[in-house]
Design a protein around this motif. Structure first.
Motif: not given
Ligand code: ADP
Ligand code: MG
Ligand code: ZN
Length: 474
Positions: A205-207, A228-231, A238-241
């Motif tokens: 699972l993602g953050t 969901s689009n933003r993430q 290349g950014n982290k949530i």
């Protein structure tokens, strides 16, 4: 190009439908003058002690039973500490390690079961009312201490469609069971959406981020689509949530970071020393189970199997409990399920769509709807006139038959005219009388048919039958 799965888990809050608050005897009601449903307990005066409302526990158990939850035999209330002006005590009485219900789930149309993690009981907070710069923010503690069920799901949803279906089913069941009103526009049901994305097919699972207090289904849908689009865009760039709590702004159609997400240990939960552990006996649970009324799915079964309605119609009629209740109340007056269903589906629900209300009797009283059906059935009114009569008595409590009379809508086929027609029919088709000895009923039926034909359906068939038999016997 990477593809992504969306993962969603929900925390749904529903105000429990008790008469009084959960730890004091103040009224549980919406819309009162600010700070009038308050007492030392729910505004946290020093030394005031909470007393648990048994009904709130029973209703939470009842909800749990509807969703197939396991009911814990011990339930513990804990203090969740945080400082915010909507919380008079600076802690909320909630449940962490020993909630009332565990597990359970709701089956979705696609066959998937959305699993519940738990249902616990807690108290609602007060409401902050943000005024202008000079007045500042006001607080209304009427809502503080209203019992609140928190229904937490596993992260089992992968689309907004699944989430909406779940929320609709959840809401419907709580309403049918009579444990919550779920009036979203009054904050009676609110939903937090936890959402993360992960690479398609991956089982890591993602953050997640958490979007708080979405109070309409439309907002839930929009918020899920936006987040969901933003993430996905963040990850692609290349950014982290960042794990955070976000606030949905429905006007802007965007969510904004509110604070970094706290973990449960930030709240310093501990058992509330003012409240005893609740022992829930198996026997009591079974007695509560017996009080669960027919839910939507049970009513669908009755409507299709017993009343012979198409499943599509039964689903529409049971979609909202107040519609289904109205249908059944009409049925108690006149046992014509198909006719009543048709009128509700085509005429009443059309009006409801234009002018929403919570009781169809406001649109047309059950007495008037069944009267119109009766007038039609006994051929006292023509179909076009019945529709016009419906319009006339909409949002009115005047007696439908009276209104029909006043407006000259009733068929005026006088006794004299009927007698003439009967006379004429008997004379014209007297050859039919030769079969009268053998099959009298058949012959009478034939004459009635002719009378109806000649009167263009205006004659009352029961009276015609009586007249025909009278005349034949003479
Ligand atoms: P809290 O929000 O109080 O920290 P939990 O950790 O139990 O509580 O999780 C709350 C909700 O977040 C649950 O509905 C759960 O299904 C959901 N959730 C947990 N992890 C994820 C994730 N990685 N993605 C989406 N939802 C998640
Ligand atoms: Mg949460
Ligand atoms: Zn109180």
């Amino acid at each position: 190009m990477k593809e992504f799965d969306i993962v969603i888990g929900l925390e749904v809050h529903a105000e429990v439908n008790t008469n009084s608050k959960v730890f004091c005897s103040c009224k549980n009601s919406f819309g009162a003058e600010p700070n009038t449903n308050c007492c030392p307990v729910c505004i946290a005066l020093p030394g005031a002690l909470p007393v648990l409302n048994k009904k709130a526990v029973e209703y939470t158990i009842k909800a749990g039973l509807c969703f197939g939850c396991q009911i814990n035999d011990l339930a513990v209330f804990e203090r969740k500490n945080y400082f915010y002006p909507d919380l008079s005590k600076a802690y909320q009485i909630s449940q962490l390690v020993k909630p009332i219900c565990l597990g359970g789930g709701i089956k979705l149309e696609n066959g998937k079961v959305a699993r519940l993690n738990r249902i616990h009981l807690e108290e609602d907070a007060g409401k902050l009312i943000h005024k202008n710069q000079t007045i500042g923010t006001l607080v209304d503690y009427n809502r503080g201490g209203i019992p609140l069920m928190e229904i937490v799901t596993e992260p089992d949803f992968s689309s907004s469609a699944e989430v909406l279906e779940f929320l609709e089913k959840l809401r419907r069941t709580l309403i049918y069971a009579g444990v919550a009103n779920c009036k979203m526009e009054q904050g009676g049901m609110r939903c937090d959406v936890n959402l993360s994305v992960k690479e398609k097919g991956s089982n890591i699972l993602g953050t997640r981020t958490e979007m708080k207090n979405l109070n309409s289904f439309k907002m839930v849908k929009r918020a899920i689509e936006y987040e969901s689009n933003r993430q996905i865009e963040e990850i692609k760039a290349g950014n982290k949530i960042v794990q955070q709590t976000r606030k949905w702004d429905d006007n802007k159609g965007k969510s904004f970071a509110m604070r970094s997400k706290e973990n449960s240990n930030d709240y310093r939960y501990f058992p509330d020393p003012d409240l005893l552990t609740v022992e829930i006996e198996k026997n009591d649970v079974e007695n509560i189970r017996k009080t669960i009324p027919a839910l939507a799915q049970d009513r669908i079964k009755i409507y299709t199997e017993k009343f012979g309605l198409p499943e599509y119609d039964a689903k529409i009629l049971t979609n909202e409990k107040f519609v289904s209740d109205y249908f059944e109340n009409c049925l108690a007056i006149k046992n014509e399920p198909k006719q009543i269903s048709n009128w509700i589906m085509t005429d009443v629900l059309k009006v409801l769509k234009e002018k929403p209300c919570e009781d169809l009797n406001e649109i047309i009283t059950k007495e008037n709807l069944t009267t119109i059906i009766e007038l039609l059935e006994t051929k006292q009114i023509s179909r076009p006139n019945s529709k016009a009569l419906f319009e006339l008595v909409c949002f009115d409590t005047k007696n439908a038959k009276q209104v029909a009379k006043e407006n000259g809508m009733l068929n005026t086929f006088s006794d004299k005219e009927l007698e003439n027609v009967v006379q004429k029919v008997l004379k014209e088709f007297d050859s039919a009388m030769s079969d009268y000895e053998k099959t009298p009923e058949k012959v009478v039926k034939f004459f009635i048919g002719k009378v109806m034909q000649l009167s263009k359906g205006l004659a009352n068939p029961q009276i015609a039958e009586r007249l025909i038999i009278e005349k034949i016997n003479k």
